[in-house]
Design a protein around this motif. Structure first.
Motif, short mmCIF file in Angstrom:
data_model
loop_
_atom_site.label_atom_id
_atom_site.label_comp_id
_atom_site.label_asym_id
_atom_site.label_seq_id
_atom_site.Cartn_x
_atom_site.Cartn_y
_atom_site.Cartn_z
N LEU A 82 -0.63 3.08 -17.90
CA LEU A 82 -1.38 3.50 -16.71
C LEU A 82 -0.39 3.58 -15.56
CD1 LEU A 82 -4.25 4.18 -15.68
CD2 LEU A 82 -4.37 1.81 -14.86
N GLN A 83 -0.09 4.80 -15.16
CA GLN A 83 0.77 5.03 -14.01
C GLN A 83 -0.11 5.05 -12.78
OE1 GLN A 83 4.22 5.35 -13.74
NE2 GLN A 83 3.80 5.30 -11.54
N MET A 84 0.16 4.16 -11.85
CA MET A 84 -0.66 4.03 -10.65
C MET A 84 0.17 4.36 -9.42
SD MET A 84 -2.77 0.55 -11.61
CE MET A 84 -1.33 -0.50 -11.48
N ASN A 85 -0.19 5.41 -8.74
CA ASN A 85 0.50 5.84 -7.53
C ASN A 85 -0.43 5.75 -6.32
OD1 ASN A 85 2.73 6.55 -9.16
ND2 ASN A 85 1.95 8.63 -9.46
N SER A 86 0.16 5.79 -5.16
CA SER A 86 -0.61 5.74 -3.91
C SER A 86 -1.60 4.58 -3.93
CB SER A 86 -1.34 7.07 -3.70
OG SER A 86 -0.44 8.15 -3.67
N LEU A 87 -1.12 3.43 -4.29
CA LEU A 87 -2.01 2.28 -4.44
C LEU A 87 -2.60 1.86 -3.10
CD1 LEU A 87 0.05 0.39 -7.11
CD2 LEU A 87 -2.38 0.94 -7.31
N LYS A 88 -3.84 1.39 -3.18
CA LYS A 88 -4.58 0.96 -2.01
C LYS A 88 -4.97 -0.52 -2.16
CE LYS A 88 -6.78 5.52 -1.73
NZ LYS A 88 -8.08 6.25 -1.68
N PRO B 81 0.83 -1.21 0.00
CA PRO B 81 0.00 0.00 0.00
C PRO B 81 0.86 1.25 0.00
CG PRO B 81 -0.88 -1.61 1.54
CD PRO B 81 0.43 -2.16 1.05
N GLY B 82 0.44 2.21 -0.81
CA GLY B 82 1.21 3.44 -0.97
C GLY B 82 2.23 3.38 -2.09
N GLY B 83 2.45 2.21 -2.64
CA GLY B 83 3.43 2.05 -3.70
C GLY B 83 2.90 2.41 -5.07
N SER B 84 3.74 2.17 -6.07
CA SER B 84 3.40 2.53 -7.45
C SER B 84 3.68 1.38 -8.41
CB SER B 84 4.24 3.75 -7.91
OG SER B 84 3.95 4.88 -7.12
N LEU B 85 2.93 1.36 -9.47
CA LEU B 85 3.15 0.44 -10.58
C LEU B 85 2.82 1.17 -11.88
CD1 LEU B 85 1.56 -2.99 -9.51
CD2 LEU B 85 3.98 -2.52 -9.85
N ARG B 86 3.44 0.72 -12.97
CA ARG B 86 3.13 1.25 -14.28
C ARG B 86 2.74 0.11 -15.21
NH1 ARG B 86 6.82 3.68 -19.10
NH2 ARG B 86 5.44 5.37 -19.81
N SER C 161 -12.72 6.83 -8.18
CA SER C 161 -11.91 6.14 -7.17
C SER C 161 -10.41 6.23 -7.45
CB SER C 161 -12.32 4.67 -7.08
OG SER C 161 -12.17 4.04 -8.34
N VAL C 162 -10.02 6.59 -8.67
CA VAL C 162 -8.59 6.63 -9.00
C VAL C 162 -8.12 8.02 -9.41
CG1 VAL C 162 -8.75 4.24 -9.78
CG2 VAL C 162 -8.77 6.08 -11.48
N ARG C 163 -9.05 8.93 -9.58
CA ARG C 163 -8.67 10.28 -10.04
C ARG C 163 -7.71 10.92 -9.04
NH1 ARG C 163 -13.38 12.00 -10.86
NH2 ARG C 163 -13.48 11.51 -13.09
N GLY C 164 -6.63 11.47 -9.56
CA GLY C 164 -5.62 12.08 -8.71
C GLY C 164 -4.51 11.13 -8.29
N ARG C 165 -4.72 9.84 -8.49
CA ARG C 165 -3.69 8.84 -8.14
C ARG C 165 -3.16 8.13 -9.39
NH1 ARG C 165 -5.11 4.44 -5.37
NH2 ARG C 165 -7.29 4.43 -6.06
N PHE C 166 -4.02 7.93 -10.37
CA PHE C 166 -3.64 7.23 -11.60
C PHE C 166 -3.55 8.23 -12.75
CE2 PHE C 166 -5.59 2.77 -10.61
CZ PHE C 166 -4.93 2.77 -9.38
N THR C 167 -2.64 7.95 -13.67
CA THR C 167 -2.49 8.78 -14.87
C THR C 167 -2.41 7.88 -16.09
OG1 THR C 167 -1.29 10.48 -13.64
CG2 THR C 167 -1.13 10.53 -16.04
#
Length: 114
Positions: free
Chosen positions: A79-85, A13-18, A61-67
């Motif tokens: 899909l850049q995913m940050n602050s993952l939950k 949790p809190g990590g990132s993936l692309r 649910s992903v706006r502001g965390r995913f790009t």
């Protein structure tokens, strides 16, 4: 036409993936590209999409965390995913829309867990 998705895995949790999804084959023009996800026991839901001109759309649910982004020369969507939950845990499916219809990728699993 085939879509090859990659980049999934296990993250804390809190990590990132692309995630990446590359289209190959006889492709003329791609309109929208994007990602859906399906968590266990839930319906598939739209995560994000991007038009050929770069306009984007995100699930609340992903706006502001995913790009979401795309590289047209490579027929690839990211899909850049940050602050993952933990609730982001799901199989992520990419898609492309062309005049002939929608094509889906095979899915890549994202697991968010400590």
């Amino acid at each position: 036409v085939q879509l090859q998705a990659s980049g999934g895995g296990l993250v804390q949790p809190g990590g990132s993936l692309r995630l990446s999804c590359a289209a190959s084959g006889r492709i003329l023009t791609i309109n929208d590209m994007g990602w859906y996800r399906q968590a266990p026991g839930k319906q598939r839901e739209l995560v994000a999409s991007i038009t050929s001109r770069g306009s984007t759309n995100y699930a609340d649910s992903v706006r502001g965390r995913f790009t979401i982004s795309r590289e047209n020369a490579k027929n690839t969507v990211y899909l850049q995913m940050n602050s993952l939950k933990p609730e982001d845990t799901a199989v992520y499916y990419c898609f492309i829309d062309r005049w002939s219809g929608r094509t889906w990728g095979q899915g890549t699993l994202v697991t968010v867990s400590s």
